[in-house]
Structures are given as C-alpha cells and as structure tokens.
Design a protein around this motif. Structure first.
Motif, PDB file in Angstrom:
ATOM      1  N   UNK A   1       0.818  -1.201   0.000  1.00  0.00           N
ATOM      2  CA  UNK A   1       0.000   0.000   0.000  1.00  0.00           C
ATOM      3  C   UNK A   1       0.860   1.262   0.000  1.00  0.00           C
ATOM      4  N   UNK A   2       1.898   1.287   0.821  1.00  0.00           N
ATOM      5  CA  UNK A   2       2.669   2.507   1.011  1.00  0.00           C
ATOM      6  C   UNK A   2       3.756   2.730  -0.038  1.00  0.00           C
ATOM      7  N   UNK A   3       4.375   1.656  -0.507  1.00  0.00           N
ATOM      8  CA  UNK A   3       5.510   1.793  -1.436  1.00  0.00           C
ATOM      9  C   UNK A   3       5.274   0.901  -2.654  1.00  0.00           C
ATOM     10  N   UNK A   4       4.298   1.227  -3.496  1.00  0.00           N
ATOM     11  CA  UNK A   4       4.030   0.352  -4.646  1.00  0.00           C
ATOM     12  C   UNK A   4       5.171   0.339  -5.673  1.00  0.00           C
ATOM     13  N   UNK A   5       5.937   1.439  -5.749  1.00  0.00           N
ATOM     14  CA  UNK A   5       7.043   1.447  -6.725  1.00  0.00           C
ATOM     15  C   UNK A   5       8.136   0.457  -6.328  1.00  0.00           C
ATOM     16  N   UNK A   6       8.315   0.208  -5.028  1.00  0.00           N
ATOM     17  CA  UNK A   6       9.272  -0.805  -4.587  1.00  0.00           C
ATOM     18  C   UNK A   6       8.782  -2.201  -4.956  1.00  0.00           C
ATOM     19  N   UNK A   7       7.486  -2.415  -4.834  1.00  0.00           N
ATOM     20  CA  UNK A   7       6.933  -3.740  -5.103  1.00  0.00           C
ATOM     21  C   UNK A   7       6.936  -4.083  -6.590  1.00  0.00           C
ATOM     22  N   UNK A   8       6.949  -3.055  -7.448  1.00  0.00           N
ATOM     23  CA  UNK A   8       6.972  -3.326  -8.894  1.00  0.00           C
ATOM     24  C   UNK A   8       8.391  -3.373  -9.450  1.00  0.00           C
ATOM     25  N   UNK A   9       9.366  -2.945  -8.662  1.00  0.00           N
ATOM     26  CA  UNK A   9      10.764  -2.966  -9.101  1.00  0.00           C
ATOM     27  C   UNK A   9      11.227  -4.422  -9.257  1.00  0.00           C
ATOM     28  N   UNK A  10      11.993  -4.723 -10.312  1.00  0.00           N
ATOM     29  CA  UNK A  10      12.453  -6.103 -10.497  1.00  0.00           C
ATOM     30  C   UNK A  10      13.475  -6.512  -9.433  1.00  0.00           C
ATOM     31  N   UNK A  11      13.313  -7.695  -8.922  1.00  0.00           N
ATOM     32  CA  UNK A  11      14.231  -8.270  -7.942  1.00  0.00           C
ATOM     33  C   UNK A  11      15.241  -9.140  -8.684  1.00  0.00           C
ATOM     34  N   UNK A  12      16.276  -9.616  -8.004  1.00  0.00           N
ATOM     35  CA  UNK A  12      17.208 -10.540  -8.665  1.00  0.00           C
ATOM     36  C   UNK A  12      16.440 -11.770  -9.178  1.00  0.00           C
ATOM     37  N   UNK A  13      16.634 -12.087 -10.423  1.00  0.00           N
ATOM     38  CA  UNK A  13      15.933 -13.197 -11.048  1.00  0.00           C
ATOM     39  C   UNK A  13      14.854 -12.721 -11.998  1.00  0.00           C
TER      40      UNK A  13
END
Length: 148
Positions: free
Chosen positions: A83-95
């Motif tokens: 809810x608070x940081x959606x841009x972090x959740x959409x950022x690609x992670x390793x893999x």
C-alpha cells in the motif's frame, strides 16, 4: 443533598423476602480468601499445587504469541509495503521477478518457519511442563482413597 434514608431508592422484594439494609453482603467461600484491606498488595503465590498449571498456561500463551506474530507480522509488513511503497513492489528483484511477487512467495516459508518455531518451543518448554502437571495429577489421584 440530604443524607436522609428516605431519599434512597426502595429495595425490591424478591419472592416475599424482605431485604435487610443492616446485613452485610455475603461473600462466597471461594472468594473469602481474596478479600484484602484497601491499599494492600495481593501476595503472589510462587509455590503450591497450581504453580505448574500457571507456568504451563504462560508458556502456551507465549508460544502462541510468538508464532502468530511471526506469521502475521510478515503478512502485515507485506501489505503495508504494497500500500505505502508500490514502486518498490513493482521494481524487479534478482531473477527478473517483481519484488512484490518475491515477497508474496516468501510468505509460505515464513509460515513454515512459524510452525517449526511453534513445534520447537512446544517440545522444549511446554511438553516438560505438561508432563510435570500430568505427573502431579496422577500422584495426587493415587494419594486419594477410593470412596465407598
């Protein structure tokens, strides 16, 4: 304000009995030992036949709280980040997967970890207390004489 007793509300009569204002309220036998003078601290009983039961209840409560906070805390953290940081959740992670999906997939191992923690603490702390309570109950049953 007057201190005249006629200002007091009438006490209801029950089943033909006349209530008495002079009689003190009856204290049940199980609560008689709990009556303390005002301001007196209640003595704590650290020994006695129910000490093991108190310890067992405390250990079970602690165990449930730790396991629940481990699983639900992670889930609440995941929801708060979503809810608070959606841009972090959409950022690609390793893999190549989005970070939100990786964190969502980690909920299953975190839940398993909470279950393992629950089982470990049960075997380490709660089960010995339960055996002690059971042993005390069996020994007190053996001491009682059978009634005719």
């Amino acid at each position: 304000m007057s201190y005249d007793s006629t200002d007091l509300p009438r006490v209801r009569q029950r089943h033909g009995r006349i209530p008495s204002h002079t009689s003190a309220p009856r204290i049940p036998g199980w609560a008689a030992d709990r009556q303390l003078p005002p301001g007196a601290a209640r003595p704590r009983s650290y020994t006695g036949p129910h000490r093991n039961l108190r310890l067992l209840r405390r250990a079970c409560r602690w165990q449930r709280r730790v396991a629940a906070f481990a699983a639900l805390g992670y889930f609440a953290l995941f929801l708060a980040l979503t809810v608070e940081v959606p841009e972090l959740m959409t950022r690609p992670a390793p893999g190549g997967l989005p970070t939100g999906l990786v964190l969502a997939l980690l909920q299953l191992p975190v839940t398993w970890l909470a279950v393992v923690l629950y089982e470990f603490t049960a075997r380490r702390y709660v089960d010995p207390l339960a055996r002690r309570v059971r042993r005390h109950a069996h020994s007190s049953d053996a001491r009682q004489e059978p009634q005719p």
